[in-house]
Design a protein around this motif. Structure first.
Motif, short mmCIF file in Angstrom:
data_model
loop_
_atom_site.label_atom_id
_atom_site.label_comp_id
_atom_site.label_asym_id
_atom_site.label_seq_id
_atom_site.Cartn_x
_atom_site.Cartn_y
_atom_site.Cartn_z
N LYS A 194 0.81 -1.23 0.00
CA LYS A 194 0.00 0.00 0.00
C LYS A 194 0.84 1.27 0.00
O LYS A 194 0.35 2.34 -0.32
CB LYS A 194 -0.94 -0.01 1.21
N GLU A 195 2.10 1.16 0.37
CA GLU A 195 2.96 2.35 0.45
C GLU A 195 3.37 2.86 -0.93
O GLU A 195 3.68 4.03 -1.11
CB GLU A 195 4.23 2.04 1.24
N CYS A 196 3.41 1.97 -1.91
CA CYS A 196 4.02 2.29 -3.19
C CYS A 196 3.26 3.34 -4.00
O CYS A 196 3.83 4.35 -4.40
CB CYS A 196 4.16 1.00 -4.01
N ALA A 197 1.99 3.11 -4.25
CA ALA A 197 1.23 4.02 -5.11
C ALA A 197 1.19 5.46 -4.58
O ALA A 197 1.45 6.40 -5.34
CB ALA A 197 -0.18 3.47 -5.35
N PRO A 198 0.87 5.68 -3.29
CA PRO A 198 0.86 7.06 -2.80
C PRO A 198 2.22 7.76 -2.91
O PRO A 198 2.30 8.97 -3.12
CB PRO A 198 0.45 6.93 -1.32
N GLN A 199 3.28 6.99 -2.77
CA GLN A 199 4.63 7.56 -2.83
C GLN A 199 5.04 7.96 -4.26
O GLN A 199 5.66 8.99 -4.46
CB GLN A 199 5.64 6.56 -2.26
N TRP A 200 4.69 7.13 -5.23
CA TRP A 200 5.27 7.30 -6.56
C TRP A 200 4.29 7.54 -7.72
O TRP A 200 4.66 8.14 -8.71
CB TRP A 200 6.09 6.05 -6.93
N ARG A 201 3.06 7.04 -7.59
CA ARG A 201 2.22 6.94 -8.77
C ARG A 201 1.93 8.29 -9.45
O ARG A 201 2.16 8.45 -10.64
CB ARG A 201 0.91 6.22 -8.43
N ASN A 202 1.41 9.25 -8.73
CA ASN A 202 1.07 10.53 -9.36
C ASN A 202 2.31 11.24 -9.91
O ASN A 202 2.25 11.89 -10.96
CB ASN A 202 0.32 11.44 -8.38
N ARG A 203 3.42 11.09 -9.23
CA ARG A 203 4.65 11.73 -9.70
C ARG A 203 5.09 11.15 -11.04
O ARG A 203 5.55 11.87 -11.93
CB ARG A 203 5.76 11.57 -8.65
N LEU A 204 4.97 9.83 -11.20
CA LEU A 204 5.33 9.19 -12.47
C LEU A 204 4.30 9.46 -13.55
O LEU A 204 4.65 9.75 -14.71
CB LEU A 204 5.52 7.69 -12.27
N LEU A 205 3.02 9.38 -13.21
CA LEU A 205 1.98 9.64 -14.20
C LEU A 205 2.08 11.05 -14.78
O LEU A 205 1.73 11.28 -15.94
CB LEU A 205 0.59 9.42 -13.59
N ALA A 206 2.58 11.99 -13.99
CA ALA A 206 2.75 13.37 -14.48
C ALA A 206 3.77 13.45 -15.61
O ALA A 206 3.79 14.43 -16.36
CB ALA A 206 3.18 14.28 -13.32
N HIS A 207 4.58 12.42 -15.76
CA HIS A 207 5.59 12.38 -16.83
C HIS A 207 5.11 11.62 -18.05
O HIS A 207 5.91 11.26 -18.92
CB HIS A 207 6.88 11.75 -16.30
N LEU A 208 3.80 11.37 -18.13
CA LEU A 208 3.23 10.64 -19.27
C LEU A 208 2.17 11.50 -19.96
O LEU A 208 0.97 11.23 -19.87
CB LEU A 208 2.63 9.31 -18.80
N PRO A 209 2.60 12.55 -20.68
CA PRO A 209 1.64 13.48 -21.27
C PRO A 209 0.96 12.97 -22.55
O PRO A 209 0.00 13.57 -23.01
CB PRO A 209 2.50 14.71 -21.59
N ASN A 210 1.45 11.87 -23.11
CA ASN A 210 0.95 11.42 -24.42
C ASN A 210 0.11 10.15 -24.38
O ASN A 210 -0.17 9.56 -25.41
CB ASN A 210 2.14 11.20 -25.36
#
Length: 196
Positions: A104-120
């Protein structure tokens, strides 16, 4: 600048030890991401075989998923086309039946930050209950089957999928509409996106 920021973030992700004490085989974050990617695969967490190889979906589930998508390994592992971001980046360990849930720790820590780098991203494949809960939170009480039955709700930008694990062979037999209705649309949309 954006590429450098993503590289720095990936360096952080790959060095992550956030849930180390809960991982019986230790941390080994496994992701595939590039700013150019057009298709996002939001899965659950790597299994033991993937943990050993370090290659996402390097197992029977990956073979089935690639078949569903109508693509081979060369396209699947082309990070300029396809991003692979599971809900948990490390193998969580085995349970009595299958693997444990993603940490459960993984998604809150990283997910939105990585998704922000996928504009296409033009199409997100949302695989399994944990990914569905994150990517389609408005219908959190809906079963995986319910989501997949309602696949046209967010089509053609989001497609809920059952897990492609061999353990789901019974589900596939019980739901033949998935193969006759959903998969042809998925394959056609993927070809349309990749040809651009």
């Amino acid at each position: 600048m954006a590429t450098q920021a993503l590289s720095a973030l990936l360096k952080e992700v790959r060095a992550c030890t956030l849930c180390q004490e809960h991982l019986p085989h230790g941390p080994r974050p496994i992701v595939q991401i590039n700013r150019s990617a057009k298709i996002l695969i939001a899965g659950q967490a790597p299994g033991n075989k993937v943990h050993q190889s370090g290659v996402p979906f390097d197992d029977a589930s990956g073979d089935r998923l690639r078949d569903w998508m109508g693509i081979g390994k060369e396209t699947f592992y082309d990070d300029t086309q396809i991003a692979l971001l599971p809900m948990g980046f490390c193998f969580p360990g085995s349970a009595k039946s299958g693997d444990l849930a993603p940490r459960k720790e993984c998604a809150p820590q990283w997910r939105n930050r990585l998704l922000a780098h996928l504009p296409n991203i033009e199409l997100t494949l949302v695989i399994g209950q944990y990914a569905l809960a994150w990517h389609l939170p408005d219908s959190a009480n809906t079963s995986v089957t319910g989501h997949v039955l309602d696949w046209q709700k967010n089509w053609p930008t989001v497609l809920p999928l059952p897990h492609p694990s061999p353990r789901n062979a019974i589900w596939l037999k019980q739901n033949p509409w998935f193969s006759t209705d959903v998969l042809p649309a998925l394959k056609a949309q993927i070809q349309h996106i990749l040809k651009k």
